[in-house]
Design a protein around this motif. Structure first.
Motif, short mmCIF file in Angstrom:
data_model
loop_
_atom_site.label_atom_id
_atom_site.label_comp_id
_atom_site.label_asym_id
_atom_site.label_seq_id
_atom_site.Cartn_x
_atom_site.Cartn_y
_atom_site.Cartn_z
N PHE A 166 49.44 -84.25 -38.14
CA PHE A 166 49.29 -82.81 -38.00
C PHE A 166 50.48 -82.26 -37.22
O PHE A 166 50.98 -82.92 -36.30
N ALA A 167 50.91 -81.04 -37.55
CA ALA A 167 51.98 -80.37 -36.80
C ALA A 167 51.38 -79.62 -35.62
O ALA A 167 50.49 -78.77 -35.79
N ASP A 168 51.85 -79.91 -34.41
CA ASP A 168 51.32 -79.23 -33.23
C ASP A 168 52.04 -77.90 -33.03
O ASP A 168 52.83 -77.46 -33.88
N THR A 169 51.76 -77.24 -31.91
CA THR A 169 52.33 -75.90 -31.67
C THR A 169 53.84 -75.90 -31.60
O THR A 169 54.48 -74.86 -31.80
N VAL A 172 55.91 -80.49 -33.87
CA VAL A 172 56.09 -81.95 -33.81
C VAL A 172 54.91 -82.62 -34.51
O VAL A 172 53.75 -82.25 -34.31
N TRP A 173 55.23 -83.62 -35.32
CA TRP A 173 54.19 -84.34 -36.05
C TRP A 173 53.44 -85.30 -35.13
O TRP A 173 54.05 -86.13 -34.47
N ASP A 195 40.41 -81.16 -34.13
CA ASP A 195 39.65 -80.75 -32.95
C ASP A 195 40.49 -80.66 -31.68
O ASP A 195 39.96 -80.53 -30.58
N ASN A 196 41.83 -80.72 -31.84
CA ASN A 196 42.70 -80.63 -30.68
C ASN A 196 43.29 -79.22 -30.61
O ASN A 196 43.78 -78.68 -31.62
N GLU A 197 43.25 -78.63 -29.40
CA GLU A 197 43.78 -77.27 -29.22
C GLU A 197 45.22 -77.14 -29.72
O GLU A 197 45.64 -76.07 -30.17
N ALA A 198 45.99 -78.23 -29.66
CA ALA A 198 47.41 -78.17 -30.04
C ALA A 198 47.60 -77.87 -31.51
O ALA A 198 48.71 -77.51 -31.94
N PHE A 199 46.54 -77.99 -32.32
CA PHE A 199 46.68 -77.77 -33.76
C PHE A 199 46.22 -76.39 -34.21
O PHE A 199 46.37 -76.04 -35.38
#
Length: 622
Positions: A166-169, A172-173, A195-199
């Protein structure tokens, strides 16, 4: 688009072909580059265009059913990153079509041409963007998919892997799931929670990527049935999907293509009684399914109507409309009928379309694409066992090793060309030669008894596209009797000559190889070579009997019978019509028959030129 790696088995080698492993050859762009072209490869890789920022909405679904080659641009971005969409490399997929990942790039070229053992990031499949800024972890977003290692590709090892990122904010993969090389063959289902806020940002996207050996089409993984959704749209609750899975069996009993006139010589035995495929219910509820199989000629567009089609459980009789239960798989059957094929046609390219009718509503996702499959049967001027696509390559790994491929025809004919798909395995052999052979018969007990009808030295030329046949014109037509005959090749150097090999069809028992001692039947590798004999439309028995400018002497003959003139083939026939001796000749060579072993009596000598036939009576005396 070929691999460098080859797996050496006892005498034969099977090597996964390009692009997608393998066939993929993807994009029909170009073959593996020749020596000295590495700079051009690097240039191509450097100019992959940066895609526009495209946003898509939830739910997102793709089962790779509606296309082949590149992924669907409505769903995926950065096309050309190596993943190949196909219906050839997986086994028992959820539905037709998968994405295959291996060690070659979008041009079918290995990612690393220098280091044979370099393992690193290889193929990728990258989604478009999703605006998740209005979502939060408690909204329960999930990605589900199914994956499979190997199948008809090369088996991944423990250091190989497939991963979901997944690409974060920051763009970055981040790896959220991965699996290493596994011996498990069936498709496995995975569900991953977002389920991670970064996504949860405006430019979220996901990608699948494999880690593989970068020097060829190795370490294959297959991906299918990708679904990104909110829990409230969970397809396990609301999905209705019945899918066609397997490519249908051929409409001919022995071949995928054959000359029209050879078919008409024995249509009852050449027609497959029934055509089979499979359908799966991918839903957790029953469905009602109807089935239609239609036939048309690709050349003219003429419609030949529908076949009686239905499905059954196991060997039970089939019905036209079926109830298929949750997660059940049924056998699709079409009662074949080629009675419309007559000699009023010069050739036919018959397209069979298999269509399911179901209660699917497409309320959330489009699953209609996997309700249709097509196959083609050619009745033209050539024989084929293969389906036109090669997943592997096959050859002999020995100088002067020979390969022979058996065919059978219903009446005599003139062989004029041979179609073959040459693949590059290892070193570039461009400009080297091999010997092309035609045998009327081979003797598995004593090679000295082989009836060689033709041999020609051929320069090796690689195709410019994946699965592209090279049509080789024979120096002269070769007259072949009714019954078995063989075509093949001899390797004249130490370097390996290889032919494309189709793992989805079965004719491997018709392949024989000879490493200097005797012919050995292939019983190890099921599949079909992309090697096809092509015949003249003209029937040798129908040639005008024009007297050629020939001299036959002595007549009567005791030992040697000489023939002078522009004769390309000749045969001695007894008065019952049996062929006793036959031969093919070059125009420049001496033409003789040894008749010393024939009983005294009267015979017929049939001689064929390019466009005529002549028959003379000869007498053998003792």
């Amino acid at each position: 688009m070929n691999a460098f790696k080859h797996c050496l088995y006892t005498f034969f080698i099977l090597v996964t072909l390009s692009c997608g492993s393998q066939v993929f050859a993807q994009l029909n762009i170009s073959p593996i580059p020749k020596a000295g072209q590495k700079e051009n490869i690097e240039y191509k890789r450097s100019v992959v265009p940066i895609p526009d920022t495209v946003f898509v909405n939830l739910p997102f679904f793709d089962d790779f059913s509606g296309y082949e080659g590149d992924a669907d641009t409505l769903r995926w971005s950065q096309i050309g990153l190596g993943a190949y969409i196909n219906n050839h490399y997986s086994e028992e997929a959820p539905s037709k079509g998968v994405a295959t990942f291996d060690g070659v790039d979008e041009y079918g070229v290995p990612y690393d041409l220098d280091d044979e053992f370099n393992y690193d990031e290889a193929d990728s499949l990258v989604s478009h963007f999703f605006d998740l800024s209005t979502f939060k972890p408690s909204d329960s977003l999930y990605i589900t998919f199914q994956w499979q290692p190997e199948a008809f590709g090369e088996a991944p090892e423990s250091e190989d892997s497939l991963r979901l990122q997944f690409a974060d904010t920051s763009g970055v993969w981040q790896t959220v799931w991965s699996v290493n090389g596994d011996t498990t063959k069936p498709f496995a289902t995975v569900q991953v929670s977002v389920d991670n806020e970064a996504f949860f940002h405006q430019y979220f996207r996901f990608r699948f990527q494999n880690i593989a050996r970068l020097s060829g089409i190795y370490d294959a993984f297959h991906l299918d049935y990708v679904y990104f959704f909110k829990k409230e749209d969970d397809i396990s609750e609301r999905r209705l999907d019945v899918a066609l899975v397997k490519q249908p069996t051929p409409a001919l009993s022995r071949y995928t293509a054959m000359p029209l006139w050879q078919f008409l010589a024995d249509p009852a035995n050449e027609t497959a009684d029934t055509i089979f495929s499979n359908i799966k219910n991918l839903s957790d509820t029953f469905n009602v399914v109807s089935h239609v199989t239609s036939i048309k000629d690709v050349f003219s567009g003429q419609d030949f109507g529908n076949l009686v089609t239905g499905s059954s459980r196991g060997n039970a009789s089939f019905t036209g409309t079926s109830i298929i239960f949750a997660f059940e798989e049924l056998t699709l059957k079409a009662v074949n009928d080629l009675s419309f094929v007559t000699d009023s046609y010069d050739s036919l390219k018959l397209e069979y379309t298999y269509q399911l009718g179901t209660n699917e509503t497409n309320e959330l996702i489009n699953t209609r694409d996997n309700d249709t499959l097509r196959s083609v049967t050619a009745l033209h001027n050539y024989y084929a066992y293969d389906d036109g696509t090669a997943e592997y390559a096959i050859g002999v790994f020995q100088r002067f090793g020979k390969v022979a491929y058996k065919f059978e025809q219903n009446e005599p004919a003139q062989l004029t060309h041979i179609d073959m798909y040459l693949t590059q395995i290892g070193d570039n052999l461009l400009g080297q030669t091999f010997n092309l052979y035609v045998w009327q018969s081979i003797d598995t007990a004593e090679v000295d008894n082989d009836n060689v009808r033709f041999m020609q030295n051929i320069p090796l030329v690689y195709p410019s596209r994946l699965n592209e046949f090279r049509r080789i014109e024979l120096a002269q037509p070769v007259y072949l009797d009714e019954g078995d005959f063989y075509i093949g090749f001899e390797q004249v150097s130490e370097e390996n000559i290889t032919i494309g090999y189709d793992k989805n069809t079965v004719s491997g028992e018709n392949i024989y190889y000879n490493l200097g001692g005797k012919w050995i039947q292939n019983n190890s590798f099921p599949g079909s070579m992309l090697l096809r004999p092509v015949f003249s439309q003209a029937d040798p028995n129908g040639l005008e009997e024009v007297e050629l400018e020939t001299t036959v002497y002595p007549n009567p003959a005791t030992n040697i019978l000489n023939i002078e003139g522009e004769v390309l083939q000749a045969r001695i026939i007894d008065l019952s019509g049996r062929t006793l001796q036959s031969a093919s000749f070059l125009l420049s060579e001496k033409k003789q028959f040894d008749v010393s072993t024939l009983p005294a009596g009267l015979y017929l000598l049939e001689m064929l030129g390019r466009n005529s036939k002549s028959v003379k009576k000869i007498i053998v005396q003792k």
